[in-house]
Design an enzyme around this catalytic site. Structure first.
Site, short mmCIF file in Angstrom:
data_model
loop_
_atom_site.label_atom_id
_atom_site.label_comp_id
_atom_site.label_asym_id
_atom_site.label_seq_id
_atom_site.Cartn_x
_atom_site.Cartn_y
_atom_site.Cartn_z
CG ASN A 12 6.07 6.55 2.21
OD1 ASN A 12 5.81 5.38 2.59
ND2 ASN A 12 7.34 6.70 1.58
NE ARG A 93 6.97 2.47 -0.07
CZ ARG A 93 7.56 2.19 1.25
NH1 ARG A 93 7.17 2.59 2.21
NH2 ARG A 93 8.56 1.11 1.09
CG HIS A 180 13.15 -0.69 -0.59
ND1 HIS A 180 14.26 -1.41 0.16
CD2 HIS A 180 12.79 0.08 0.25
CE1 HIS A 180 14.07 -1.31 1.49
NE2 HIS A 180 13.03 -0.24 1.64
N GLY A 210 18.86 1.44 4.44
CA GLY A 210 18.32 2.28 5.48
C GLY A 210 17.47 1.54 6.64
NE ARG A 241 10.85 -4.20 7.63
CZ ARG A 241 10.77 -3.35 6.75
NH1 ARG A 241 11.11 -3.79 5.48
NH2 ARG A 241 10.11 -2.21 6.84
CB ILE A 331 22.61 3.09 6.12
CG1 ILE A 331 21.90 3.16 7.45
CG2 ILE A 331 23.91 2.47 6.39
CD1 ILE A 331 21.67 1.35 7.66
CD GLU A 381 10.98 5.19 -0.65
OE1 GLU A 381 10.95 3.90 -0.81
OE2 GLU A 381 10.81 5.68 0.43
#
Length: 396
Positions: A12, A93, A180, A210, A241, A331, A381
């Site tokens: 990843n 990924r 995601h 997150g 971001r 989170i 993931e």
């Protein structure tokens, strides 16, 4: 360790880190170890890893290793680990896959296609492609598999994909894709396992919160809409971001600040979000520590929770109601106060949070009387990449 027959390696890759895990390809898959090469691009590159059987956590310094050499440093370390010789497939990924709907064996043709769209996601695709090429050069006999983060959202109806720009750009692939997807696919599998098929087929909102954050609206098991769009920079404000941004701001800042396109891209992806508004940190944990003493931290947290609440309301309208809300990501899984703030005022949707359950991060954090079930489900993931890679290997 005894000789292993078949293993799957998951990769990843990001612009500043590479997460990895090795699985024994049993049924079910069994993780042997996992880790992360962190702080790439700095002088303090570190390789951290955990052996699953002993839960022993370790870290070694990679000081002096440049960004371009970091991948080979990781591979050199992997080669020394038990089980690596048994790797039959390497799953990657891939953040942007446009219209690809399933994991695929990586071929020269697929790599050329990804290179052609690398400008769509300059924050991820170039580094992912480079890593695929490095593994391919060192292990040409091993199958590499692309697991696309966008695949999950290919089921979205056209109206959720359109952008209100001249139609000719849609023909060029300029549309909303969503991201995601690997996380959401895993959460859907877990929800069905925990609550049954009927619940998983209901009206759902999945909140992956997150450092990167997004929400997805799900109905009948399919993605109907999501907060991220053409790139992972859109939607919610995130660690660094912006999330959604008035396009007029781009024009104004590029003119007034004399920003090049590259500088503006860096601004919205690495200098904004929680970090930009707080001027303290991109890490929600750090902001929560100083929220009572620094108004900038408090305001960044307030914006994050407010925008997340707005998206939940918006998606509930799009779905025609809400049956289940799922929190996940760093989170979403670990911060009861953030979950509480997001859910506060959503009683009109049928959300009734149980404070005790929420404080303990229990699997179900809504009250027994709540019309909407609110759950906390840890995402994985890497396991989703491993499952997809094993499936491609079996179908070869």
């Amino acid at each position: 360790m005894k000789s292993l027959k078949n293993c799957v390696l998951t990769i990843n890759s990001g612009s500043s880190s590479i997460k990895f895990a090795l699985y024994r390809a049993d049924s079910p898959l069994r993780q042997l170890f996992s880790g992360e090469l962190e702080k790439m691009g700095t002088k303090n590159i570190q390789l951290s890893f955990t052996y699953s059987m002993s839960h022993q956590k370790n870290a070694i310094s990679a000081n002096g290793v440049g960004h371009d050499d970091a991948a080979n440093f990781l591979i050199d370390w992997l080669e020394k680990q038990d089980g690596f010789d048994a790797v039959k497939g390497i799953g990657h990924r891939i953040v942007h896959g446009m219209s690809h709907v399933e994991p695929e064996k990586i071929t020269t043709e697929l790599l050329d296609e990804l290179k052609a769209i690398s400008a769509y996601d300059p924050e991820h695709l170039p580094d992912e492609i480079k890593l695929i090429e490095i593994f391919g050069k060192r292990y040409p006999e091993r199958t590499q598999v692309a697991c696309f983060d966008t695949s999950f959202h290919t089921s979205m109806p056209p109206v959720a994909k359109w952008l209100s720009i001249p139609r000719r750009f849609n023909a060029m692939g300029i549309q909303r894709y969503g991201f995601h997807g690997l996380s959401y696919a895993y959460l859907m599998e877990e929800l069905q396992r925990m609550a049954g098929r009927k619940s998983a087929q209901g009206r759902l909102i999945l909140a992956h919160l997150g450092n990167g954050a997004s929400l997805a609206a799900i109905k009948n098991g399919k993605s109907m809409d999501t907060s991220m769009g053409f790139t992972p920079s859109s939607g919610l404000p995130m660690g660094t971001r912006t999330g959604d941004l008035d396009p007029g701001v781009a024009w104004y800042l590029m003119q007034s600040e004399k920003l090049s396109p590259q500088q503006f891209n860096h601004l919205i992806n690495h200098e904004s979000g929680l970090l930009g508004l707080s001027e303290i940190s991109s890490d929600m944990r750090e902001l929560m520590k100083c929220r009572d003493t620094d108004h900038r931290a408090a305001e960044a947290i307030e914006l994050f929770c407010y925008q997340t609440k707005k998206w939940i309301g918006s998606f509930s309208a799009a779905l025609g109601g809400l049956d289940t809300l799922v929190f996940s990501g760093g989170i979403g899984e670990h911060d009861p106060e953030i979950r509480k703030r997001i859910c506060r005022g959503l009683q009109f949707l049928g959300i009734d949070l149980d404070e005790r359950r929420n404080a303990k991060n229990e699997a179900i954090i809504s009250t027994d009387a709540s019309a909407v079930g609110v759950r906390v489900i840890p995402t994985n993931e890497e396991l989703m990449i491993a499952r997809s890679t094993r499936r491609v290997l079996r179908n070869q």
